[in-house]
Scaffold this motif. Sequence first.
Motif, PDB file in Angstrom:
ATOM      1  N   VAL A 830       0.830  -1.201   0.000  1.00 33.23           N
ATOM      2  CA  VAL A 830       0.000   0.000   0.000  1.00 33.23           C
ATOM      3  C   VAL A 830       0.867   1.254   0.000  1.00 33.23           C
ATOM      4  CG1 VAL A 830      -1.742   1.295   1.298  1.00 33.23           C
ATOM      5  CG2 VAL A 830      -1.920  -1.188   1.126  1.00 33.23           C
ATOM      6  N   LYS A 831       1.931   1.238   0.816  1.00 31.89           N
ATOM      7  CA  LYS A 831       2.832   2.398   0.852  1.00 31.89           C
ATOM      8  C   LYS A 831       3.520   2.594  -0.487  1.00 31.89           C
ATOM      9  CE  LYS A 831       3.852   2.279   5.824  1.00 31.89           C
ATOM     10  NZ  LYS A 831       4.909   2.044   6.840  1.00 31.89           N
ATOM     11  N   LYS A 834       1.092   4.258  -2.781  1.00 30.44           N
ATOM     12  CA  LYS A 834       0.916   5.675  -2.379  1.00 30.44           C
ATOM     13  C   LYS A 834       2.077   6.520  -2.895  1.00 30.44           C
ATOM     14  CE  LYS A 834      -0.190   8.622   1.566  1.00 30.44           C
ATOM     15  NZ  LYS A 834       0.668   9.741   1.089  1.00 30.44           N
ATOM     16  N   LEU A 859      -7.278   2.683  -1.097  1.00 30.01           N
ATOM     17  CA  LEU A 859      -6.322   3.788  -1.228  1.00 30.01           C
ATOM     18  C   LEU A 859      -6.641   4.629  -2.455  1.00 30.01           C
ATOM     19  CD1 LEU A 859      -3.669   5.249  -0.414  1.00 30.01           C
ATOM     20  CD2 LEU A 859      -2.454   3.577  -1.850  1.00 30.01           C
ATOM     21  N   SER A 862      -9.609   6.831  -2.005  1.00 28.88           N
ATOM     22  CA  SER A 862      -9.344   7.983  -1.128  1.00 28.88           C
ATOM     23  C   SER A 862      -8.715   9.140  -1.909  1.00 28.88           C
ATOM     24  CB  SER A 862      -8.425   7.565   0.021  1.00 28.88           C
ATOM     25  OG  SER A 862      -7.091   7.352  -0.433  1.00 28.88           O
ATOM     26  N   TYR A 863      -8.093   8.835  -3.043  1.00 25.97           N
ATOM     27  CA  TYR A 863      -7.506   9.857  -3.903  1.00 25.97           C
ATOM     28  C   TYR A 863      -8.520  10.417  -4.894  1.00 25.97           C
ATOM     29  CZ  TYR A 863      -2.534   9.572  -2.684  1.00 25.97           C
ATOM     30  OH  TYR A 863      -1.331   9.654  -2.042  1.00 25.97           O
TER      31      TYR A 863
END
Length: 884
Positions: A830-831, A834, A859, A862-863
Amino acid sequence: MKLISARVYSGISIYSYWPVIRMDIDLEEYVNIPSCDIEGFNNKLLSLLPGLKNHKCSRNYEGGFLDRLNRGTYLAHILEHVALELQTMLGYNVKFGKTRYLENETVYCIVFSYINETAGYEAGLLAFDVLKSILNDKEIDLNHRLEKIKNNVQEKGLGISTAAIIDEASKRGIPSLRIGDNSLVQLGYGKYSRRIQATITDATSCIAVDTASDKELTKEILKSINIPVPPGRTVLSSNEAIMVAEEIGYPVVVKPFNGNQGKGVSIELQSRQEVQRAYDIAQAYSKRALVEKYIPGKHYRVVVVDNRVVAVSQRIATHVIGNGVNTIEELIQFENKSPNRGFGHEKPLTKIEIDDVMMMFLEIRKKSLKDIPSKGEVVFLRENANLSTGGIAVDVTDEINESNKTLIINAVRAIGLDIAGVDIITEDISKPIVMTGGTIIEINACPGIRMHHFPSIGKSRNVANSIVDMLFPDGTNHSIPITSITGTNGKTTTTRMISSILRKNGMTVGMTSTGGVYINDKLIIQGDTTGPQSAKIVLMDKEVEVAVLETARGGIVNKGLGYKEADIGIITNIGDDHLGLDGINTLEEMADVKALIVEAVKPDGYAVLNADDPYTQRIIANVRCEVILFGESSNSPLIKRHMSVGGKAVFIKKDSICLFDGKSNIPIIDVNSIPATFGGALKHNIENSMAAIAGAYSLGVDISIIAEALKEFNTDNKHNPGRFNVFNVKDFKVIIDYGHNIDGYYKVLEGLKKLKLGRLIGVIGVPGDRPDISILKIGEISGKYFDYAYIKEDQDLRGRGAEEVAKILKKGCALGGLREDQMEIECNEVKALKKAMDYGKAGDIIIVFYENYQPLVDLINSYSPNEIAPQEITNEITKLVAKA
């Protein structure tokens, strides 16, 4: 020597088309030591298991294995034969076995057949212990261990009635699935399946079963329609039992109110004391007891199936025949050694048990177990004639009077049972019982049928056949169409495409996939559900009209198939993935494993194969059904040859997918009309579409429906989650895909090359159980295509150290052309994504090859809370391809 694992394959597997056990053992220091070089080994082994002298082995003559032993053979091979011999000693005739090297120089795989799963599995474990005991010079009580196995078989095995019905169904090609560890069994698959438990069916009324179990209620119902039953009633105390006995007059019968199999039944009681004792015996089985007038005569069991009398047996009570030498107790012991007698329902007859009922019966007749009967004297041991208490059966089906048949059928109908065992006492079953003073004494809702299949005297009656006739009348279906899909890449998308087509065709689809088990659009179980247990979940669902099963390599190797035969088998391709696992080290071996999917197709079914795959020619050699090939062009040598002899094929002609039906070419759909291909950019989805078209066509789906469904199939969260899902984030795009091997990476990146406007940014990772060379190659491919790469690792390292896979990938990226400043290791998936999205610019495409799907979607959302509809994204990218 060490036992690594033991597995049961209950259906078709890569080892055989019949059930087998697989044992993996590490020979350790004995790997290169033949039996003849182990002091005393052969003599000790043959002393324990002299039957090994008769084994043929590969030499195909009796004594062949003995010759191998004397000349020297290895422990893995010996274990195979010992496991087979132990099963022979348990009464199972098994012959098949094979042994092969597995891995690490000392580890071997031993496979051998079984008839009874418990017996086979435990015989394998015992075989290992036998060899260990000889090697360690320790004693092993073989007889005791075999008795333990027999007891476990009795506890866990199917009863004779259930087994007989399964066997009869199998003769008709009806598959069976055992549900749980008891006797609940499903016959057939999906919508058309039926369930049985012994001789109770899924159509048997619960109310009818409860009524039959309530002996007093049964009598009341039968009396109301003028069917003769013995006088008597239920009692709650011994005093009440005595009172009823004296009221109706001696002799009487006392039995448990809701007992079965004749347990706790005392017959022909003549006094208060005998009734008192009989009541105490019945109390062990039921709080209430039934006291009835004793009716003299012969005991008969009549089986009714679907309102037809199908078998009649005269039951003769447990007895021994004197020889003038041995006591009654010794004669019982001799009789119990008969191979026809076993525990419970294990054999045609049951062992004779000495219990309180028998002791009272003998005592009333002034006899004891220590008496020595004269030669030829018949000594009855109880009045009860049940086989479960040691009695025998004589077939008299042809003797029953027609009026008795009518009366018995009426009695069963009054109770409401579809299958019943009716117990009758009468002097002669060939005469109407209403004239001879006979009565119906009991109606059983779950009658045992072994006495009819295996009578001690007379003709065998196939009651199981009648039951299967009732469950599956002539002309009715017993199974649903099954499509099984495997391959290195594309099997999930192909599975989902076929499911969408079949749903469009108006069918209820049960689907297994890497995303879960689905019934139509409803997710039943989430996760990677591509093994045999997941297949069984679909096949057990009564709503399912057609099954589409993604079938992964791991399930095939480690557990076999979850079904008997498929109607359609599809192999998308054979690629370099999972090599080095489970003893599969070459692509040829991988092809042989996946070939099981098409080898296990019905003779009138279809194998759908990729004509452009180099291993298809190897696979097709063992296919026994029709073949449909799919490929890029009708000019493919394999397709051309296949079509020349009338074979069916799916191929591309002028950007249109066409079907050759054996006579002519039929256009199906334009490639650009299938959203999943992104205007033809994703060649792998063109291949998947062709495989899906071939599969759906083989199932009889109309071509127009196939085309319509494919036009609606998007690579989005709804239709194909995790497979090239495209999201608009700010002014760039993020793609989530499951590429996890060389071919998967290559095909996706080749497609993306056609879409590229800005930079191509990768979030890449590889499962840790792949060989270093494969990981390095994926890194090299990534280095050639990406402008920047974030290198992450799976949470499940699969035996690797932290960053071990990431560093190999990074090295590969460098080989592919990426500089140090174009790569970054960020192990958290996930990082890593991102960071990639924070780095993204207008026109960029970011692709992440994921391990866990949903956290990445969360994720992305959320963007970009106002995500563009998937169809709009597809149209947008298709335009890019057209411009390119």
